[in-house]
Motif scaffolding. Sequence first.
Motif, mmCIF file in Angstrom:
data_model
loop_
_atom_site.group_PDB
_atom_site.id
_atom_site.type_symbol
_atom_site.label_atom_id
_atom_site.label_comp_id
_atom_site.label_asym_id
_atom_site.label_seq_id
_atom_site.Cartn_x
_atom_site.Cartn_y
_atom_site.Cartn_z
ATOM 1 N N THR A 211 0.799 -1.211 0.012
ATOM 2 C CA THR A 211 0.097 -0.187 0.047
ATOM 3 C C THR A 211 0.716 1.297 0.099
ATOM 4 O O THR A 211 0.371 2.294 -0.228
ATOM 5 C CB THR A 211 -0.997 0.164 1.252
ATOM 6 N N ALA A 446 -3.989 5.960 7.784
ATOM 7 C CA ALA A 446 -4.538 6.351 6.646
ATOM 8 C C ALA A 446 -3.710 7.604 6.163
ATOM 9 O O ALA A 446 -3.475 7.914 5.079
ATOM 10 C CB ALA A 446 -6.053 6.707 6.724
ATOM 11 N N GLN A 464 -7.626 -1.785 4.896
ATOM 12 C CA GLN A 464 -8.470 -0.603 5.054
ATOM 13 C C GLN A 464 -9.873 -1.077 5.567
ATOM 14 O O GLN A 464 -10.409 -1.938 5.013
ATOM 15 C CB GLN A 464 -9.006 0.020 3.820
#
Length: 465
Positions: A211, A446, A464
């Motif tokens: 990510t 995040a 997520q």
Amino acid sequence: MQSAAPIDMIEELTVAVGAAHVLVDDDVRAGYEVDWTGRYQGPCRAVVRPDSVEEVAAVIRICAQHDVAVVPQAGNTGLVGGSVPRPAASGARAAIVLSLIRLTRLGAVDTAAMQVTVEAGVTFTTWREQARHAGLDTPVDFAARDTATIGGAIATNAGGSRVLRFGTMRQQVVGIEAVTAEGAIVGSLGGLPKETAGLHWPSLLAGSEGTLAVITAARLRLVPWFQHTTTALVAVESVAAGTRLLATLRQSLTSLDAVEVIAPAAMRLVSEHLGRQPPVSSPEAVLYVIIDCADHGDPSEQLLDVLSQADGIIDSAVTTDAVQRERLVAFRDRITEAIAAASTEAGVPTFKLDVAVPIDALAQLIEVAQDAADADGCRLIPFGHLAEGNLHLNHIGASHPERIADTVLAAVASLGGTISAEHGIGVAKAPWLHLIRNPAELAAQAAIRAALDPGGMLNPGVLQP
Ligand code: 2HG
Ligand code: ZN
């Protein structure tokens, strides 16, 4: 919503990596669009197979321009749906699979530093062969060694059987090279054991599950190659006897290399699959423990000494013979394969939960998991890594996997454990991440992600909640 591939994107990708490595045909893409268990799958516009870090950067820049997501993949042995595209029905944006399978270069082993540089698509078996060729060994090992690759293992912070001696993948990465969402090449493969210069890329990227950046190569730690290994299979009368044995082994044996655990249900399944009985088998066994000791000289005597004094042991078998060891270790290494075969028969993909709890909570965890499986009416196959309190709870024929996860993962969290010990969060565990990460922690994660990947193009949906 998915729409037809803009032809110019495929053309641009073809210019970047060559036509032979932009796979667009349905039947060729199919194998890259589904995970190993068959539980997770989703479509991609193309499978793109770059051959160098520069080509990876070019591919990522093209995808950024076309607002197409990038799902990194190599061995595709992941078990949490993190290495295949998200399902079309989830409304996920169009994606490519970025296959790192051609990044297989190996550097020369530095025997003085005990390090080597390898590219992301190198398998664990190749890494180990290379280390052993230089008289050294790899600190991490697990059953999927022939297919699992270095990049994925770092991205998920993989563990395996030698964690009690050498730590997880994270501890082995002394240098890293990766490509960010804007196509920048970051990190260093220098491998300096001492460097305090702010942000440490290996630490940031280990466990980030594709990510934050795409890992293309790593500088990895190697360990001595202990050529004498003794393996024991021990049947114990209770979980407590197993943990007492673990404590004694850790206190007494500097050669201790692995302490794995197999529940009787898992032992029965793998025995049926292999078509033979284990050397130790007892109806009274509550757990089977497989112990590896490895050293420069034969560690058998010390191991036998510990086993002869330990309480709660029903029966044990010890071997140093390579062929016998291989036959014995198969009862541990081939459980996943036995589960896959049973799941094919059951007609439903296995539901896997990889969890860990503090060791003194293991008995409680096993009880909760069995109750949840009984309530569902499915077959529970537990096994794993005793020293880390890490159990792989495999459910064959589960009707309501989400309900099982709700119960078991909440119990794991309340016992002070983790909902993922070594397979990662992927998409499989994302809905339960809040059980072990508070809102501030999730917000910080995040924010870091948004800073590195403002467009959210790298492995969206993974990690997520
Ligand atoms: C292992 O320990 C792997 O063999 C796979 O982590 C576990 O199949 C599994 O659930
Ligand atoms: Zn495992």
